[in-house]
Design a protein around this motif. Structure first.
Motif, short mmCIF file in Angstrom:
data_model
loop_
_atom_site.label_atom_id
_atom_site.label_comp_id
_atom_site.label_asym_id
_atom_site.label_seq_id
_atom_site.Cartn_x
_atom_site.Cartn_y
_atom_site.Cartn_z
N ALA A 173 0.82 -1.21 0.00
CA ALA A 173 0.00 0.00 0.00
C ALA A 173 0.85 1.27 0.00
CB ALA A 173 -0.94 0.00 1.21
N LEU A 174 2.10 1.16 0.47
CA LEU A 174 2.98 2.33 0.51
C LEU A 174 3.51 2.69 -0.87
CD1 LEU A 174 5.11 1.55 3.71
CD2 LEU A 174 3.30 3.26 3.49
N PHE A 175 3.57 1.72 -1.77
CA PHE A 175 4.23 1.94 -3.06
C PHE A 175 3.54 3.01 -3.90
CE2 PHE A 175 5.82 -2.74 -3.05
CZ PHE A 175 6.74 -2.41 -2.06
N GLY A 176 2.25 3.11 -3.79
CA GLY A 176 1.52 4.06 -4.61
C GLY A 176 1.28 5.41 -3.97
N LEU A 177 1.81 5.59 -2.76
CA LEU A 177 1.56 6.84 -2.04
C LEU A 177 2.56 7.92 -2.41
CD1 LEU A 177 0.66 5.54 1.54
CD2 LEU A 177 -0.87 6.13 -0.35
N ASP A 178 2.06 9.13 -2.56
CA ASP A 178 2.91 10.26 -2.94
C ASP A 178 3.50 10.97 -1.73
OD1 ASP A 178 3.94 11.68 -5.15
OD2 ASP A 178 2.54 13.34 -4.79
N ASN A 179 3.06 10.59 -0.53
CA ASN A 179 3.51 11.27 0.68
C ASN A 179 4.49 10.42 1.50
OD1 ASN A 179 1.53 9.42 1.32
ND2 ASN A 179 0.55 10.69 2.89
N VAL A 180 5.19 9.50 0.83
CA VAL A 180 6.19 8.69 1.52
C VAL A 180 7.48 8.63 0.71
CG1 VAL A 180 4.45 7.22 2.63
CG2 VAL A 180 5.45 6.51 0.47
N VAL A 181 8.58 8.45 1.43
CA VAL A 181 9.87 8.15 0.82
C VAL A 181 10.35 6.85 1.45
CG1 VAL A 181 12.27 8.88 0.52
CG2 VAL A 181 10.44 10.58 0.42
N LEU A 182 10.72 5.88 0.63
CA LEU A 182 11.09 4.55 1.12
C LEU A 182 12.57 4.29 0.85
CD1 LEU A 182 8.01 2.63 -0.34
CD2 LEU A 182 8.25 3.67 1.93
N SER A 183 13.22 3.69 1.85
CA SER A 183 14.66 3.41 1.77
C SER A 183 14.91 1.99 2.29
CB SER A 183 15.43 4.44 2.61
OG SER A 183 16.81 4.15 2.66
N PRO A 184 15.80 1.21 1.64
CA PRO A 184 15.98 -0.21 1.98
C PRO A 184 16.94 -0.46 3.15
CG PRO A 184 17.33 0.31 0.09
CD PRO A 184 16.58 1.58 0.44
N HIS A 185 16.63 0.09 4.32
CA HIS A 185 17.45 -0.11 5.53
C HIS A 185 18.93 0.10 5.22
CE1 HIS A 185 17.64 -2.35 9.64
NE2 HIS A 185 18.50 -1.34 9.58
N GLN A 186 19.24 1.28 4.72
CA GLN A 186 20.61 1.59 4.32
C GLN A 186 21.23 2.69 5.18
OE1 GLN A 186 21.34 3.86 0.83
NE2 GLN A 186 19.25 4.60 0.63
N GLY A 187 20.72 2.83 6.41
CA GLY A 187 21.20 3.91 7.26
C GLY A 187 22.70 4.00 7.40
N SER A 188 23.36 2.88 7.67
CA SER A 188 24.81 2.90 7.86
C SER A 188 25.55 2.34 6.65
CB SER A 188 25.19 2.06 9.09
OG SER A 188 24.87 0.69 8.89
N ALA A 189 24.85 2.21 5.53
CA ALA A 189 25.41 1.51 4.37
C ALA A 189 26.28 2.42 3.50
CB ALA A 189 24.29 0.90 3.53
#
Length: 309
Positions: A263-279
């Motif tokens: 459901a998050l994929f189609g939302l315009d009010n989110v930014v998604l990141s693949p757990h890359q905080g320390s990457a």
């Protein structure tokens, strides 16, 4: 005979090389029969490099002395069981503070200015038909930080550089910090434009960011999760993002990653990141080096650089 250690998951190549130069390393994650490997090594393994260590695994390794975790978060290790069995546990703090703070600010700016959408706007030729809509700034906004630890403090400093007002919630007031402390997370969320999560995972913080907290943040508020997916009532967050009851979200972690709610994929009010905080290359190199340093210190009977237990 070299000291034998068990590696529980894939590590950075430089870390694996350094371990192999010093110890006899057995890679549990590559074993065709994990149970057979553990049984064979039961009386010989003295250390573990990596996480995902529960009480049952500790009981199968009676000679185990230390678990050197790769990462600052150690919620995949049963520290209570380790303490009861006199097994030391270490993590890799501090070396990732800057990388975590940088990506947090990057995700906040990306969400505020809709940078991913602006990129697509240009690539798809839409700029030829008109300007991109006006967006918001971080300047002048209040950011509430859940978890003012090492990383939280680095984020706070960068938020101040962006001319944001910083407030925080945690288990205790930190008397030497200049930011306003909130004993109630709901109250802090109500007074925040942005809610940044950098608290550790585990039972004590599971779904601490409840529906009530998200409702207090409100339709103009934005949540940024850099800690663990378990911190948030994810189902409530998704529902509220869809309905507009929550303004936006920048997420680097998820409840069941790498599975992300579709459901998050189609939302315009989110930014998604693949757990890359320390990457980043430099941070992961330093994390791997600290894993090795903790093992070396333990077997040399020296103080551990970053002990948890």
């Amino acid at each position: 005979m070299p000291i034998e250690i068990l590696q529980t998951h894939k590590l950075l190549a430089s870390c694996e090389q350094a371990l192999a130069e010093r110890y006899a390393v057995h890679k549990l994650h590559e074993a065709p029969d994990r149970d057979a490997l553990i049984a064979d090594l039961a009386q010989r393994v003295r250390g573990i490099a990596g996480g995902n260590v529960d009480a049952a695994l500790m009981d199968r390794l009676p000679k185990l002395e230390i678990i050197a975790n790769f990462g600052v978060g150690y919620d995949s290790i049963d520290t209570r069981a380790a303490r009861a069995r006199d097994i030391r546990v270490t993590n890799t703090p501090n070396v990732l503070n800057d990388a975590m703070a940088e990506i947090t600010m990057g995700l906040m700016i990306a969400l505020a200015r809709r940078i991913p959408q602006a990129d697509q706007f240009v690539r798809q030729g839409k700029w030829l038909s008109g300007s991109f809509p006006l967006q918001s700034e971080l300047n002048g906004k209040t950011v509430g930080i859940l978890g003012l630890g090492r990383i939280g403090k680095e984020i706070a400093g960068r938020c101040q550089a962006m001319r944001m007002r910083v407030i925080y919630h945690g288990r205790h007031r930190q008397e030497l910090e200049p930011f306003v402390y909130y004993s109630s997370l709901v109250d802090m969320a109500r007074d925040s434009d942005w809610l940044v999560l950098v608290a550790p995972g585990g039972r004590s913080t599971e779904k601490i960011v409840s529906r009530q907290v998200l409702e207090a943040l409100g339709p103009a508020g934005r949540v940024v999760n850099m800690g663990r997916g378990s911190l948030v009532d994810e189902a409530a967050m998704v529902e509220m993002l869809i309905s507009g009851k929550l303004g936006g979200a920048a997420l680097d972690v998820f409840e069941n990653e790498p599975q992300v709610p579709e459901a998050l994929f189609g939302l315009d009010n989110v930014v998604l990141s693949p757990h890359q905080g320390s990457a980043t290359h430099q941070t992961r190199q330093q994390m791997g080096a600290l894993v090795v340093k903790n093992l070396e210190a333990h077997f040399a009977r020296e103080p551990l650089p970053s002990a948890v237990v």
